[in-house]
Design an enzyme around this catalytic site. Structure first.
Site, PDB file in Angstrom:
ATOM      1  N   ARG A 199       0.649  -1.163   0.139  1.00  0.00           N
ATOM      2  CA  ARG A 199       0.048   0.084   0.163  1.00  0.00           C
ATOM      3  C   ARG A 199       0.850   1.165  -0.014  1.00  0.00           C
ATOM      4  O   ARG A 199       0.234   2.370   0.040  1.00  0.00           O
ATOM      5  CB  ARG A 199      -1.012   0.079   1.058  1.00  0.00           C
ATOM      6  CG  ARG A 199      -2.082  -0.957   1.015  1.00  0.00           C
ATOM      7  CD  ARG A 199      -3.305  -0.858   1.975  1.00  0.00           C
ATOM      8  NE  ARG A 199      -2.761  -1.362   3.156  1.00  0.00           N
ATOM      9  CZ  ARG A 199      -3.318  -1.066   4.502  1.00  0.00           C
ATOM     10  NH1 ARG A 199      -4.084  -0.390   4.552  1.00  0.00           N
ATOM     11  NH2 ARG A 199      -2.732  -1.724   5.663  1.00  0.00           N
ATOM     12  N   GLN A 201      13.139 -14.812   4.745  1.00  0.00           N
ATOM     13  CA  GLN A 201      11.872 -15.472   4.797  1.00  0.00           C
ATOM     14  C   GLN A 201      11.256 -15.405   3.417  1.00  0.00           C
ATOM     15  O   GLN A 201      10.840 -14.434   2.887  1.00  0.00           O
ATOM     16  CB  GLN A 201      10.781 -14.744   5.725  1.00  0.00           C
ATOM     17  CG  GLN A 201       9.338 -15.716   5.918  1.00  0.00           C
ATOM     18  CD  GLN A 201       8.329 -14.942   6.537  1.00  0.00           C
ATOM     19  OE1 GLN A 201       8.602 -13.582   6.522  1.00  0.00           O
ATOM     20  NE2 GLN A 201       7.212 -15.518   7.123  1.00  0.00           N
ATOM     21  N   GLY A 207       9.464  -4.186  12.314  1.00  0.00           N
ATOM     22  CA  GLY A 207      10.442  -3.261  11.251  1.00  0.00           C
ATOM     23  C   GLY A 207       9.597  -1.992  10.914  1.00  0.00           C
ATOM     24  O   GLY A 207      10.191  -0.916  10.557  1.00  0.00           O
ATOM     25  N   ASP A 208       8.126  -2.096  11.035  1.00  0.00           N
ATOM     26  CA  ASP A 208       7.313  -0.875  10.550  1.00  0.00           C
ATOM     27  C   ASP A 208       6.630  -0.421  11.767  1.00  0.00           C
ATOM     28  O   ASP A 208       5.552   0.513  11.499  1.00  0.00           O
ATOM     29  CB  ASP A 208       6.300  -1.584   9.538  1.00  0.00           C
ATOM     30  CG  ASP A 208       5.493  -2.645   9.950  1.00  0.00           C
ATOM     31  OD1 ASP A 208       5.614  -3.031  10.998  1.00  0.00           O
ATOM     32  OD2 ASP A 208       4.642  -2.982   9.007  1.00  0.00           O
ATOM     33  N   GLY A 227      -5.756  -7.864  15.605  1.00  0.00           N
ATOM     34  CA  GLY A 227      -6.387  -9.039  16.184  1.00  0.00           C
ATOM     35  C   GLY A 227      -6.983  -8.468  17.644  1.00  0.00           C
ATOM     36  O   GLY A 227      -6.318  -7.565  18.145  1.00  0.00           O
ATOM     37  N   ASN A 243      -4.382  -6.568  19.999  1.00  0.00           N
ATOM     38  CA  ASN A 243      -3.125  -7.309  19.942  1.00  0.00           C
ATOM     39  C   ASN A 243      -2.097  -6.409  19.272  1.00  0.00           C
ATOM     40  O   ASN A 243      -2.542  -6.082  17.998  1.00  0.00           O
ATOM     41  CB  ASN A 243      -3.381  -8.659  19.416  1.00  0.00           C
ATOM     42  CG  ASN A 243      -1.828  -9.421  19.599  1.00  0.00           C
ATOM     43  OD1 ASN A 243      -0.884  -8.908  19.892  1.00  0.00           O
ATOM     44  ND2 ASN A 243      -2.040 -10.589  19.190  1.00  0.00           N
ATOM     45  N   ASN A 268      36.777  43.443   5.243  1.00  0.00           N
ATOM     46  CA  ASN A 268      35.367  43.928   4.706  1.00  0.00           C
ATOM     47  C   ASN A 268      35.422  43.779   3.403  1.00  0.00           C
ATOM     48  O   ASN A 268      36.073  44.357   2.476  1.00  0.00           O
ATOM     49  CB  ASN A 268      35.133  45.620   4.970  1.00  0.00           C
ATOM     50  CG  ASN A 268      33.669  45.803   4.603  1.00  0.00           C
ATOM     51  OD1 ASN A 268      32.748  45.731   5.532  1.00  0.00           O
ATOM     52  ND2 ASN A 268      33.556  46.295   3.438  1.00  0.00           N
ATOM     53  N   ALA A 299      29.773  45.084  -1.267  1.00  0.00           N
ATOM     54  CA  ALA A 299      28.629  44.459  -1.807  1.00  0.00           C
ATOM     55  C   ALA A 299      28.984  44.095  -3.358  1.00  0.00           C
ATOM     56  O   ALA A 299      29.562  44.369  -3.899  1.00  0.00           O
ATOM     57  CB  ALA A 299      27.484  45.427  -1.775  1.00  0.00           C
TER      58      ALA A 299
HETATM   59  C1  UD1 Z   1      -0.485  -8.506  12.961  1.00  0.00           C
HETATM   60  C2  UD1 Z   1      -1.283  -9.628  14.016  1.00  0.00           C
HETATM   61  C3  UD1 Z   1      -2.685  -8.922  14.733  1.00  0.00           C
HETATM   62  C4  UD1 Z   1      -1.800  -7.347  15.276  1.00  0.00           C
HETATM   63  C5  UD1 Z   1      -1.358  -6.720  14.204  1.00  0.00           C
HETATM   64  C6  UD1 Z   1      -0.786  -5.393  15.011  1.00  0.00           C
HETATM   65  C7  UD1 Z   1      -0.724 -11.850  13.303  1.00  0.00           C
HETATM   66  C8  UD1 Z   1      -1.345 -12.839  12.540  1.00  0.00           C
HETATM   67  N1  UD1 Z   1      -1.583 -10.640  13.340  1.00  0.00           N
HETATM   68  O1  UD1 Z   1      -1.360  -8.362  11.958  1.00  0.00           O
HETATM   69  O2  UD1 Z   1      -2.920  -9.629  15.781  1.00  0.00           O
HETATM   70  O3  UD1 Z   1      -2.979  -6.774  15.645  1.00  0.00           O
HETATM   71  O4  UD1 Z   1      -0.153  -7.468  13.704  1.00  0.00           O
HETATM   72  O5  UD1 Z   1      -0.272  -4.453  13.806  1.00  0.00           O
HETATM   73  O6  UD1 Z   1       0.657 -11.936  13.670  1.00  0.00           O
HETATM   74  N2  UD1 Z   1       5.541 -10.104   8.360  1.00  0.00           N
HETATM   75  C9  UD1 Z   1       6.752 -10.877   8.136  1.00  0.00           C
HETATM   76  N3  UD1 Z   1       6.479 -12.319   7.441  1.00  0.00           N
HETATM   77  C10 UD1 Z   1       5.180 -12.547   7.043  1.00  0.00           C
HETATM   78  C11 UD1 Z   1       4.158 -11.707   7.530  1.00  0.00           C
HETATM   79  C12 UD1 Z   1       4.363 -10.495   8.184  1.00  0.00           C
HETATM   80  O7  UD1 Z   1       7.969 -10.481   8.248  1.00  0.00           O
HETATM   81  O8  UD1 Z   1       5.107 -13.528   6.657  1.00  0.00           O
HETATM   82  C13 UD1 Z   1       5.840  -8.756   9.037  1.00  0.00           C
HETATM   83  C14 UD1 Z   1       5.292  -7.748   8.212  1.00  0.00           C
HETATM   84  O9  UD1 Z   1       6.441  -7.198   7.479  1.00  0.00           O
HETATM   85  C15 UD1 Z   1       4.708  -6.703   9.230  1.00  0.00           C
HETATM   86  C16 UD1 Z   1       4.230  -7.521  10.656  1.00  0.00           C
HETATM   87  O10 UD1 Z   1       5.087  -8.787  10.307  1.00  0.00           O
HETATM   88  O11 UD1 Z   1       5.992  -6.005   9.739  1.00  0.00           O
HETATM   89  C17 UD1 Z   1       2.984  -7.786  10.563  1.00  0.00           C
HETATM   90  O12 UD1 Z   1       2.437  -8.288   9.363  1.00  0.00           O
HETATM   91  P1  UD1 Z   1       1.079  -7.708   8.743  1.00  0.00           P
HETATM   92  O13 UD1 Z   1       0.860  -8.815   7.733  1.00  0.00           O
HETATM   93  O14 UD1 Z   1       0.995  -6.552   8.662  1.00  0.00           O
HETATM   94  O15 UD1 Z   1       0.243  -8.318  10.258  1.00  0.00           O
HETATM   95  P2  UD1 Z   1      -1.224  -7.776  10.631  1.00  0.00           P
HETATM   96  O16 UD1 Z   1      -2.224  -8.369   9.521  1.00  0.00           O
HETATM   97  O17 UD1 Z   1      -1.205  -6.307  10.601  1.00  0.00           O
END
Ligand code: UD1
Ligand code: CA
Length: 454
Positions: free
Chosen positions: A15, A73, A101-102, A137, A167, A375, A378
């Protein structure tokens, strides 16, 4: 060492609509991930593990710190799958803390509470109460008030979706237990992912207490998924920095119009007016005043300096008691000694200017050494570039340069010399003498202006 920190950063950040991996987008002038790493490094002796995926090479290259253990990963099968990449590298007895990281504004103190819980062989979970919990969550409780699980929005019942305690994703647990729970995860859920959040229910089944810690400052758990969210967090971050500066004794005329994209070390009774943009490493002495709309990068300023409005100052060293601006441009390699005056529409590059010297109006000074008490009139220009090479100009102590002078470098004006206004100086000017080059003035008696033909 008994703490391992796992930072999840493999997601794509679709996004953002960007070629740049999301975690490399800057907040306060530094990548999102840099802020998270800073906070992680504040845990003494913690092992740092970062999980990358999208743009992995680019991300790694941006952080050449040998202390970071990188894990790739590929593909990204969920947060639980991401953590699973790292666990084989962590000893059972470690506490593991999961960060993102974000999510750049998380505080060390908040995470410290989770760490303590994990060291006690319980699970620490950071939660937040949100007015609008959409997308997060939700935390599930038993009748006795204990946490029983965390359910993703997509998997939640309508009733669960009404829960406002969410969460945040930040969790800490003992590595050995975490390994067992992560190994048992499945992807039988709405998103077909391995959810890290499912470890909560696993822990409860194993009789391990899950303790929720609820943050009061919602900003610290906000993540960046869009550029709008990035802008929101930028303001939060800048306000935090502004508050810290004021706590350190700096007056900010308006903390909402202050941007520090780097680090600031400031003395006492510094005043910074609105719309200052400070980048890189900035050091300000005591009683420094910065006017409105000043942009400064990697600059050191001594005591009692006044920067008037609308100046741009980069990689410069500014001596005590100096006054700069308004509308001055100080470029890299400039060293101003004490009590110098640099006025409006003056550009200075790679030059040293001695104590008490003045360049007050409309000048270009490049690759020049100027002595003390000089000095510069100008409109004076040092012609430092012959189209191929740069050359130096040397101006001695006590020199007076008349207005609208061009100094064709390489050239030296010796101590105490005076240069007549309007001169083009191509050869060295001797000490103590008046040197000028000027076409003689003439008057044509009886000359008439042309008139239009009828
Ligand atoms: C996750 C939580 C959710 C919580 C929310 C808070 C899970 C299943 N859900 O959801 O309960 O409320 O964060 O923001 O954990 N990432 C990886 N590898 C992956 C998937 C994700 O490194 O395979 C990293 C993403 O880069 C990101 C973070 O994990 O930084 C969260 O992933 P994202 O898919 O955004 O999780 P949410 O759906 O927001
Ligand atoms: Ca998210």
């Amino acid at each position: 060492m008994n703490l391992s920190i796992i930072i999840l950063a493999a997601g794509q950040g679709t996004r953002m609509r960007s070629d740049l991996p999301k975690i490399l987008h800057p907040l306060g002038g530094r990548p999102l991930l840099a802020h998270v790493l800073d906070t992680a490094r504040r845990f003494d002796d913690a092992a740092l593990h970062v999980v990358v995926g999208h743009g992995a090479e680019q991300v790694r290259a941006a952080f050449p710190d040998p202390a970071i253990h990188w894990f790739t990963q590929q593909p990204q099968l969920g947060t639980g799958h991401a953590v699973a990449q790292v666990l084989p590298a962590i000893p059972d007895e470690h506490a593991v803390l999961v960060m993102y990281g974000d999510v750049p504004l998380i505080r060390k103190e908040t995470l410290g509470a989770l760490q303590v819980i994990a060291l006690n062989n319980e699970v620490g979970l950071l939660t937040a109460e949100l007015d609008d919990p959409t997308g997060y969550g939700r935390i599930l409780y038993a009748a006795d008030g204990s946490i029983t699980g965390s359910v993703e929005e997509q998997d939640a019942t309508n009733e669960q979706r009404r829960i406002r305690e969410v969460n945040t994703g930040f969790v800490a647990a003992q590595a050995g237990s975490l390994r067992n729970w992560v190994e048992s995860l499945d992807n039988n859920n709405a998103q077909g992912e391995f959810y890290l959040t499912d470890i909560i229910a696993r822990a409860v089944t194993d009789g391990i207490i899950v303790r929720g810690v609820t943050t009061k400052d919602r900003n610290e758990v906000l993540g960046v998924n869009t550029r709008a969210q990035l802008a929101t967090l930028e303001r939060c971050y800048q306000l935090r920095q502004a508050m810290a500066c004021m706590d350190d004794g700096v007056t900010l005329i308006d903390p909402a119009r202050f941007d520090l994209r780097g680090r600031l070390a400031a003395g006492q009774d510094v005043v910074i007016d609105v719309n200052a943009v400070l980048e890189g490493n900035i050091s300000l002495g005591n009683r420094v005043t910065i006017g409105p709309n000043v942009v400064m990068r990697d600059t050191s300023i001594a005591d009692d300096v006044t920067i008037l409005p609308n100046c741009v100052i980069e990689e410069a060293d500014i001596g005590a008691g100096t006054r700069i601006g308004p509308f001055a441009r100080i470029r890299p390699g400039t060293r101003l000694a004490q009590s110098t005056h640099i006025g409006n529409f003056v550009e200075i590059k790679n030059s040293e200017i001695g104590n008490g010297s003045k360049v007050n109006h409309l000048s270009y000074i490049g690759d020049t050494g100027i002595g003390r008490d000089v000095n510069v009139g100008a409109g004076t220009i040092t012609c430092n570039y012959d189209g191929a090479n740069k050359h130096r100009t040397v101006i001695g102590d006590g020199v007076f340069i008349g207005s609208d002078t061009q100094l064709i470098a390489p050239v030296t004006v010796a101590d105490g010399a005076t240069i007549g206004a309007g001169s083009t100086i191509t050869r060295n000017a001797p000490a103590g003498e008046l040197t000028l080059s000027r076409a003689p003035q003439e008057t044509r008696k009886g000359w008439q202006r042309p008139v239009k033909k009828k």
